[in-house]
Motif scaffolding. Structure first.
Motif, PDB file in Angstrom:
ATOM      1  N   ASP A  17       0.845  -1.198   0.000  1.00 23.18           N
ATOM      2  CA  ASP A  17       0.000   0.000   0.000  1.00 23.18           C
ATOM      3  C   ASP A  17       0.877   1.243   0.000  1.00 23.18           C
ATOM      4  O   ASP A  17       1.400   1.643   1.024  1.00 23.18           O
ATOM      5  N   GLU A  18       1.039   1.819  -1.155  1.00 30.87           N
ATOM      6  CA  GLU A  18       1.769   3.075  -1.290  1.00 30.87           C
ATOM      7  C   GLU A  18       0.817   4.151  -1.812  1.00 30.87           C
ATOM      8  O   GLU A  18       1.208   5.011  -2.584  1.00 30.87           O
ATOM      9  N   SER A  19      -0.433   4.077  -1.359  1.00 34.32           N
ATOM     10  CA  SER A  19      -1.427   5.051  -1.817  1.00 34.32           C
ATOM     11  C   SER A  19      -1.027   6.465  -1.418  1.00 34.32           C
ATOM     12  O   SER A  19      -1.355   7.421  -2.116  1.00 34.32           O
ATOM     13  N   ARG A  20      -0.272   6.607  -0.336  1.00 30.94           N
ATOM     14  CA  ARG A  20       0.187   7.943   0.070  1.00 30.94           C
ATOM     15  C   ARG A  20       1.147   8.544  -0.962  1.00 30.94           C
ATOM     16  O   ARG A  20       1.345   9.745  -1.008  1.00 30.94           O
ATOM     17  N   SER A  21       1.734   7.671  -1.794  1.00 32.28           N
ATOM     18  CA  SER A  21       2.631   8.130  -2.867  1.00 32.28           C
ATOM     19  C   SER A  21       1.890   8.260  -4.193  1.00 32.28           C
ATOM     20  O   SER A  21       2.503   8.475  -5.228  1.00 32.28           O
ATOM     21  N   GLY A  22       0.565   8.058  -4.149  1.00 30.18           N
ATOM     22  CA  GLY A  22      -0.227   8.155  -5.369  1.00 30.18           C
ATOM     23  C   GLY A  22      -0.253   6.875  -6.190  1.00 30.18           C
ATOM     24  O   GLY A  22      -0.673   6.885  -7.346  1.00 30.18           O
ATOM     25  N   LEU A  23       0.198   5.765  -5.590  1.00 26.62           N
ATOM     26  CA  LEU A  23       0.216   4.482  -6.295  1.00 26.62           C
ATOM     27  C   LEU A  23      -0.972   3.633  -5.873  1.00 26.62           C
ATOM     28  O   LEU A  23      -1.560   3.849  -4.812  1.00 26.62           O
ATOM     29  N   HIS A  24      -1.293   2.646  -6.697  1.00 29.63           N
ATOM     30  CA  HIS A  24      -2.368   1.720  -6.370  1.00 29.63           C
ATOM     31  C   HIS A  24      -1.929   0.775  -5.257  1.00 29.63           C
ATOM     32  O   HIS A  24      -0.762   0.421  -5.160  1.00 29.63           O
ATOM     33  N   THR A  25      -2.863   0.343  -4.433  1.00 33.32           N
ATOM     34  CA  THR A  25      -2.604  -0.719  -3.471  1.00 33.32           C
ATOM     35  C   THR A  25      -2.757  -2.030  -4.219  1.00 33.32           C
ATOM     36  O   THR A  25      -3.748  -2.231  -4.926  1.00 33.32           O
ATOM     37  N   ARG A  26      -1.771  -2.910  -4.100  1.00 27.56           N
ATOM     38  CA  ARG A  26      -1.778  -4.157  -4.857  1.00 27.56           C
ATOM     39  C   ARG A  26      -1.570  -5.348  -3.930  1.00 27.56           C
ATOM     40  O   ARG A  26      -0.804  -5.280  -2.980  1.00 27.56           O
ATOM     41  N   VAL A  27      -2.244  -6.459  -4.236  1.00 29.09           N
ATOM     42  CA  VAL A  27      -2.056  -7.727  -3.522  1.00 29.09           C
ATOM     43  C   VAL A  27      -0.856  -8.436  -4.151  1.00 29.09           C
ATOM     44  O   VAL A  27      -0.780  -8.566  -5.370  1.00 29.09           O
ATOM     45  N   PHE A  28       0.074  -8.891  -3.313  1.00 34.81           N
ATOM     46  CA  PHE A  28       1.251  -9.620  -3.794  1.00 34.81           C
ATOM     47  C   PHE A  28       1.141 -11.114  -3.476  1.00 34.81           C
ATOM     48  O   PHE A  28       1.615 -11.937  -4.248  1.00 34.81           O
ATOM     49  N   ILE A  29       0.544 -11.443  -2.335  1.00 34.47           N
ATOM     50  CA  ILE A  29       0.286 -12.844  -1.973  1.00 34.47           C
ATOM     51  C   ILE A  29      -1.179 -12.918  -1.548  1.00 34.47           C
ATOM     52  O   ILE A  29      -1.619 -12.171  -0.673  1.00 34.47           O
ATOM     53  N   LYS A  31      -4.803 -14.485   0.009  1.00 39.85           N
ATOM     54  CA  LYS A  31      -5.095 -15.105   1.303  1.00 39.85           C
ATOM     55  C   LYS A  31      -4.948 -16.624   1.242  1.00 39.85           C
ATOM     56  O   LYS A  31      -4.855 -17.281   2.265  1.00 39.85           O
ATOM     57  N   LYS A  32      -4.882 -17.191   0.035  1.00 40.28           N
ATOM     58  CA  LYS A  32      -4.617 -18.627  -0.129  1.00 40.28           C
ATOM     59  C   LYS A  32      -3.113 -18.897  -0.257  1.00 40.28           C
ATOM     60  O   LYS A  32      -2.703 -19.983  -0.608  1.00 40.28           O
ATOM     61  N   ASN A  33      -2.312 -17.863   0.023  1.00 36.65           N
ATOM     62  CA  ASN A  33      -0.847 -17.944   0.000  1.00 36.65           C
ATOM     63  C   ASN A  33      -0.285 -18.197  -1.399  1.00 36.65           C
ATOM     64  O   ASN A  33       0.745 -18.852  -1.553  1.00 36.65           O
ATOM     65  N   LEU A  34      -0.951 -17.671  -2.404  1.00 32.31           N
ATOM     66  CA  LEU A  34      -0.487 -17.805  -3.785  1.00 32.31           C
ATOM     67  C   LEU A  34       0.082 -16.478  -4.273  1.00 32.31           C
ATOM     68  O   LEU A  34      -0.516 -15.422  -4.031  1.00 32.31           O
ATOM     69  N   PRO A  35       1.220 -16.500  -4.960  1.00 28.64           N
ATOM     70  CA  PRO A  35       1.784 -15.250  -5.469  1.00 28.64           C
ATOM     71  C   PRO A  35       0.975 -14.735  -6.654  1.00 28.64           C
ATOM     72  O   PRO A  35       0.509 -15.501  -7.483  1.00 28.64           O
ATOM     73  N   THR A  36       0.822 -13.435  -6.722  1.00 30.56           N
ATOM     74  CA  THR A  36       0.147 -12.785  -7.854  1.00 30.56           C
ATOM     75  C   THR A  36       1.203 -12.396  -8.882  1.00 30.56           C
ATOM     76  O   THR A  36       2.401 -12.592  -8.675  1.00 30.56           O
ATOM     77  N   TYR A  37       0.757 -11.803  -9.985  1.00 32.57           N
ATOM     78  CA  TYR A  37       1.710 -11.321 -10.993  1.00 32.57           C
ATOM     79  C   TYR A  37       2.710 -10.358 -10.354  1.00 32.57           C
ATOM     80  O   TYR A  37       3.885 -10.342 -10.708  1.00 32.57           O
ATOM     81  N   GLU A  38       2.240  -9.545  -9.417  1.00 34.07           N
ATOM     82  CA  GLU A  38       3.117  -8.580  -8.768  1.00 34.07           C
ATOM     83  C   GLU A  38       4.278  -9.281  -8.064  1.00 34.07           C
ATOM     84  O   GLU A  38       5.443  -8.908  -8.230  1.00 34.07           O
ATOM     85  N   ALA A  39       3.949 -10.290  -7.282  1.00 31.28           N
ATOM     86  CA  ALA A  39       4.990 -11.037  -6.568  1.00 31.28           C
ATOM     87  C   ALA A  39       5.909 -11.752  -7.545  1.00 31.28           C
ATOM     88  O   ALA A  39       7.132 -11.783  -7.363  1.00 31.28           O
ATOM     89  N   LYS A  40       5.332 -12.300  -8.587  1.00 28.88           N
ATOM     90  CA  LYS A  40       6.153 -13.003  -9.580  1.00 28.88           C
ATOM     91  C   LYS A  40       7.095 -12.032 -10.296  1.00 28.88           C
ATOM     92  O   LYS A  40       8.237 -12.383 -10.588  1.00 28.88           O
ATOM     93  N   ASP A  41       6.624 -10.815 -10.556  1.00 29.92           N
ATOM     94  CA  ASP A  41       7.503  -9.831 -11.196  1.00 29.92           C
ATOM     95  C   ASP A  41       8.667  -9.455 -10.278  1.00 29.92           C
ATOM     96  O   ASP A  41       9.785  -9.248 -10.751  1.00 29.92           O
ATOM     97  N   LEU A  42       8.428  -9.378  -8.974  1.00 29.45           N
ATOM     98  CA  LEU A  42       9.543  -9.170  -8.045  1.00 29.45           C
ATOM     99  C   LEU A  42      10.510 -10.347  -8.124  1.00 29.45           C
ATOM    100  O   LEU A  42      11.728 -10.165  -8.114  1.00 29.45           O
TER     101      LEU A  42
END
Length: 131
Positions: A17-29, A31-42
């Motif tokens: 959550d970097e909404s204070r910087s004007g960025l979107h809040t994104r899910v990285f993992i 709740k089923k403990n699966l990585p999203t595209y964001e986590a995979k890109d990291l």
């Protein structure tokens, strides 16, 4: 672990959550403990920097990925500023191949040749470890 410093827990998921910087809040993992595209890109950034050491990395995406990449780059910056300094993002219009297929329409990793699958698995594993 960067949970509590870079990432936080929300409804069982790990979010950035970097909404204070004007960025979107994104899910990285999820709740089923699966990585999203964001986590995979990291994980891609981490894996490539270890397997193919580089001084500079340029990522080209379509214009619609600008905001997404800002989030990814901010997360990298907060986790590993030295690695973040080597990353550059450039965007462009929609890429289509000669047959009209969009770049995003390429096969899922399960349809890739077997020798490519271990790389995909290492990237996902690296993403989860990096968070």
């Amino acid at each position: 672990s960067h949970i509590g410093t870079v990432f936080s827990e929300s409804e069982g998921a790990i979010v950035f959550d970097e909404s204070r910087s004007g960025l979107h809040t994104r899910v990285f993992i999820t709740k089923k403990n699966l990585p999203t595209y964001e986590a995979k890109d990291l994980g891609v950034v981490e894996t490539e920097s270890e397997e193919f050491p580089y001084d500079s990395r340029i990522i080209f995406t379509g214009n619609e990925q600008k905001d997404y990449m800002r989030v990814i780059f901010k997360a990298i910056e907060l986790i590993n500023p030295d690695l973040a300094a080597k990353q550059t993002h450039r965007s462009h219009g929609l890429v289509k191949f000669g047959d009209g297929t969009k770049m995003s329409s390429l096969p899922h990793s399960s349809q890739m040749p077997p020798r490519s699958r271990p790389v995909t698995t290492r990237i996902a594993s690296s993403a989860v470890i990096w968070l």
